[in-house]
Design an enzyme around this catalytic site. Structure first.
Site, mmCIF file in Angstrom:
data_model
loop_
_atom_site.group_PDB
_atom_site.id
_atom_site.type_symbol
_atom_site.label_atom_id
_atom_site.label_comp_id
_atom_site.label_asym_id
_atom_site.label_seq_id
_atom_site.Cartn_x
_atom_site.Cartn_y
_atom_site.Cartn_z
ATOM 1 N N LYS A 165 3.621 -19.985 -70.405
ATOM 2 C CA LYS A 165 5.074 -21.040 -69.442
ATOM 3 C C LYS A 165 6.355 -20.717 -69.451
ATOM 4 O O LYS A 165 6.423 -19.935 -70.632
ATOM 5 C CB LYS A 165 4.144 -22.293 -70.511
ATOM 6 C CG LYS A 165 4.898 -23.569 -70.145
ATOM 7 C CD LYS A 165 3.811 -24.339 -69.561
ATOM 8 C CE LYS A 165 4.436 -25.666 -68.163
ATOM 9 N NZ LYS A 165 2.964 -25.722 -67.519
ATOM 10 N N GLY A 218 -1.121 -45.122 -64.455
ATOM 11 C CA GLY A 218 -0.140 -43.405 -63.784
ATOM 12 C C GLY A 218 -0.938 -44.367 -62.609
ATOM 13 O O GLY A 218 -1.772 -42.935 -62.485
ATOM 14 N N GLY A 232 0.787 -41.720 -59.691
ATOM 15 C CA GLY A 232 1.756 -40.820 -59.206
ATOM 16 C C GLY A 232 0.206 -40.218 -58.422
ATOM 17 O O GLY A 232 -0.310 -40.558 -57.875
ATOM 18 N N VAL A 288 -1.545 -37.468 -59.306
ATOM 19 C CA VAL A 288 -3.154 -37.771 -59.365
ATOM 20 C C VAL A 288 -4.059 -39.126 -59.439
ATOM 21 O O VAL A 288 -4.376 -39.053 -58.265
ATOM 22 C CB VAL A 288 -2.931 -37.014 -60.967
ATOM 23 C CG1 VAL A 288 -4.751 -37.251 -61.652
ATOM 24 C CG2 VAL A 288 -2.958 -35.432 -61.350
ATOM 25 N N TYR A 319 -2.895 -41.637 -57.975
ATOM 26 C CA TYR A 319 -3.450 -41.993 -56.673
ATOM 27 C C TYR A 319 -4.787 -41.476 -56.369
ATOM 28 O O TYR A 319 -5.639 -42.203 -55.531
ATOM 29 C CB TYR A 319 -2.204 -42.041 -56.094
ATOM 30 C CG TYR A 319 -2.765 -42.203 -54.566
ATOM 31 C CD1 TYR A 319 -2.823 -42.948 -53.620
ATOM 32 C CD2 TYR A 319 -2.907 -41.491 -53.243
ATOM 33 C CE1 TYR A 319 -2.849 -44.057 -52.166
ATOM 34 C CE2 TYR A 319 -3.618 -41.426 -52.131
ATOM 35 C CZ TYR A 319 -3.533 -42.760 -52.012
ATOM 36 O OH TYR A 319 -3.369 -42.886 -49.951
HETATM 37 P P1 NAI Z 1 3.350 -38.099 -60.878
HETATM 38 O O1 NAI Z 1 4.434 -37.588 -62.188
HETATM 39 O O2 NAI Z 1 2.950 -37.477 -59.750
HETATM 40 O O3 NAI Z 1 2.476 -39.580 -61.118
HETATM 41 C C1 NAI Z 1 2.870 -40.243 -63.012
HETATM 42 C C2 NAI Z 1 2.819 -41.476 -62.566
HETATM 43 O O4 NAI Z 1 2.883 -41.710 -64.074
HETATM 44 C C3 NAI Z 1 4.523 -42.033 -62.217
HETATM 45 O O5 NAI Z 1 3.513 -43.180 -61.182
HETATM 46 C C4 NAI Z 1 4.704 -42.934 -63.483
HETATM 47 O O6 NAI Z 1 5.630 -44.135 -62.522
HETATM 48 C C5 NAI Z 1 3.699 -43.167 -63.922
HETATM 49 N N1 NAI Z 1 4.184 -43.728 -65.345
HETATM 50 C C6 NAI Z 1 5.433 -43.319 -66.015
HETATM 51 N N2 NAI Z 1 5.055 -43.781 -66.959
HETATM 52 C C7 NAI Z 1 4.601 -44.578 -66.957
HETATM 53 C C8 NAI Z 1 4.575 -45.919 -67.803
HETATM 54 N N3 NAI Z 1 4.344 -45.853 -69.266
HETATM 55 N N4 NAI Z 1 3.038 -46.588 -67.452
HETATM 56 C C9 NAI Z 1 2.294 -46.880 -66.892
HETATM 57 N N5 NAI Z 1 2.967 -45.868 -65.603
HETATM 58 C C10 NAI Z 1 3.547 -44.824 -66.041
HETATM 59 O O7 NAI Z 1 2.817 -37.098 -62.487
HETATM 60 P P2 NAI Z 1 1.357 -36.875 -61.748
HETATM 61 O O8 NAI Z 1 1.296 -35.043 -60.714
HETATM 62 O O9 NAI Z 1 -0.378 -37.284 -61.272
HETATM 63 O O10 NAI Z 1 0.554 -36.445 -63.640
HETATM 64 C C11 NAI Z 1 0.217 -37.081 -63.743
HETATM 65 C C12 NAI Z 1 -0.286 -36.484 -65.225
HETATM 66 O O11 NAI Z 1 -1.590 -35.721 -65.515
HETATM 67 C C13 NAI Z 1 0.771 -36.210 -66.035
HETATM 68 O O12 NAI Z 1 0.519 -36.483 -67.543
HETATM 69 C C14 NAI Z 1 1.020 -35.236 -65.755
HETATM 70 O O13 NAI Z 1 1.258 -33.252 -66.830
HETATM 71 C C15 NAI Z 1 -1.223 -34.214 -66.225
HETATM 72 N N6 NAI Z 1 -1.984 -33.742 -65.186
HETATM 73 C C16 NAI Z 1 -0.932 -32.792 -63.767
HETATM 74 C C17 NAI Z 1 -1.063 -32.272 -62.797
HETATM 75 C C18 NAI Z 1 -1.195 -32.132 -61.402
HETATM 76 O O14 NAI Z 1 -1.872 -31.586 -60.741
HETATM 77 N N7 NAI Z 1 -0.636 -33.422 -61.371
HETATM 78 C C19 NAI Z 1 -2.441 -30.964 -63.609
HETATM 79 C C20 NAI Z 1 -2.393 -31.355 -65.074
HETATM 80 C C21 NAI Z 1 -1.990 -32.103 -66.089
#
Ligand code: NAI
Length: 357
Positions: free
Chosen positions: A80, A181, A183, A185, A187
């Site tokens: 990392k 969440g 976001g 993933v 969605y």
């Molecule tokens: P993202 O940033 O696109 O979406 C996260 C969502 O969670 C955002 O819409 C945000 O507003 C919301 N959020 C933040 N705090 C919150 C809370 N207290 N309550 C409810 N919602 C809240 O991130 P993404 O890419 O969707 O990733 C989601 C999780 O999955 C993260 O923990 C990330 O580390 C993990 N992850 C993502 C991968 C990827 O391919 N994007 C791969 C492996 C893990």
């Protein structure tokens, strides 16, 4: 700072500090293990309060990548990188290219990609200085691009496996899934769950993210402070880490927890509280490997169809974890860690450091 004595230090093969005055780059690369291949893991950009915080984070994340890559069956070790700085204020094409030169100095022992605070577009700047980078733009049909939809697919298949194991149900029709969440993933996951007939309860701190999912997939909005304790068949954390702790576990109602968020357990022993409560926990780094599977196929050259085929392996690996945990009367997170260590080739607590050319 005594790096070798830090709690997060786990026999890491290498920790490299990089500084470049003209661009302001301050970066750290940690390689945990190259036992299974070049160390792969994203580059996080974050305004760490202290260098010690940054070192602790990169050590922890690099080890996590060893376990995740090993459990995904990828020809990658774990590594990392972190860039110290505010991604909104301190990022520039020159700084990213400078980071690329730091990556290049390791001549392939570490392969980088996007992570929190960096994007696919940023990796194009990194790629000006090194070929040891993945997660770039791609042509239709090729592996790569935004990993979030691939992560969502793996989580969806993992939810099906967990439901089969814990609830004895072959499909998700009529089941309720609470998603924290919506976001990148979350969605895509909601779209797949809705298509499979699941009912959605959706929470996000961004109201428009909830609205979008609820409009498109007929979900029900729930308050962010309440989502963990919603009545549901499955709770899918897709936002933050450390959400499973003694305070929250006491209030959980869903018998299955299966989501994308990294480091969902505040501490390893929280897995025991889940087990005692009869809650099946899908270890995060096993179920959320779809993104790194996509990154791996892109790096070694492959098609999107191959990525999707590889992701189909996630439910079988999860079921193996669930079955072994039941057989051995242990928590799923302990079993996953042990299986990852076994795959790292030693079965010892700490994988053997090994240099590659
Ligand atoms: P993202 O940033 O696109 O979406 C996260 C969502 O969670 C955002 O819409 C945000 O507003 C919301 N959020 C933040 N705090 C919150 C809370 N207290 N309550 C409810 N919602 C809240 O991130 P993404 O890419 O969707 O990733 C989601 C999780 O999955 C993260 O923990 C990330 O580390 C993990 N992850 C993502 C991968 C990827 O391919 N994007 C791969 C492996 C893990």
């Amino acid at each position: 700072m005594e790096v070798f004595d830090m709690r997060e230090f786990d026999g890491h093969e290498l920790v490299l500090f990089g500084h470049d005055a003209p661009t302001g780059l301050r970066a750290i690369i940690a390689i945990h293990s190259t036992a299974l291949g070049p160390a792969a893991g994203g580059c996080r950009m974050w305004p760490y309060a202290t260098t010690t915080d940054a070192v602790a984070d990169v050590l922890r994340l690099a080890r996590g990548m060893s376990y995740k890559n090993a459990m995904a069956g990828l020809p990658f070790g774990g590594g990392k990188a972190v860039i110290i700085g505010d991604p909104r204020a301190a990022k520039s094409p020159e700084l990213l290219a400078s980071f690329g030169r730091l990556v290049d100095s390791l001549r392939g022992r570490y392969v980088t990609a996007e992570d929190v605070g960096t994007t696919t577009g940023d990796m194009e700047h990194v790629a000006r200085a090194t070929k040891y980078v993945s997660g770039l733009g791609r042509s239709p049909g090729e592996a790569g691009g935004d990993p979030a939809p691939k992560t969502a697919l793996g989580v969806f298949l993992g939810i099906q496996a967990a439901v089969r194991f814990r609830l004895g149900r072959a499909d998700l029709a009529g089941l309720t899934v609470a998603i924290q969440g919506a976001g990148g993933v979350g969605y895509h996951l909601c779209g797949m769950l809705a298509a499979a007939g699941a009912r959605l309860k959706v929470a996000d701190v961004l109201p428009r993210a909830v609205e979008r999912v609820c409009d498109e997939f007929k979900g029900t909005p729930v308050a962010t402070v309440k989502v963990l304790e919603e009545e549901a068949d499955v709770l899918s954390p897709c936002a933050l880490g450390a959400i499973l702790n003694p305070r929250t576990i006491a209030r959980l109602k869903a018998p299955v927890i299966a989501g994308a968020a990294n480091n969902q357990l505040a501490q390893g022993q929280d897995g025991e509280a889940l087990r005692a409560a009869g809650i099946l926990y899908a270890p995060d780094y096993v179920i959320n490997a779809g993104g790194i599977i996509s990154v791996a196929r892109e790096y070694y050259g492959g098609t999107e169809a191959q990525v999707i085929e590889d992701i189909q392996g996630i439910p079988a690996r999860l079921t193996e974890v669930f079955e072994r945990a039941r057989r051995e009367n242990r928590t799923t997170n302990e079993v996953a860690d042990q299986m990852a260590r076994e795959r790292l080739g030693s079965g010892r607590e700490t994988p053997r450091p090994r240099l590659v050319a």
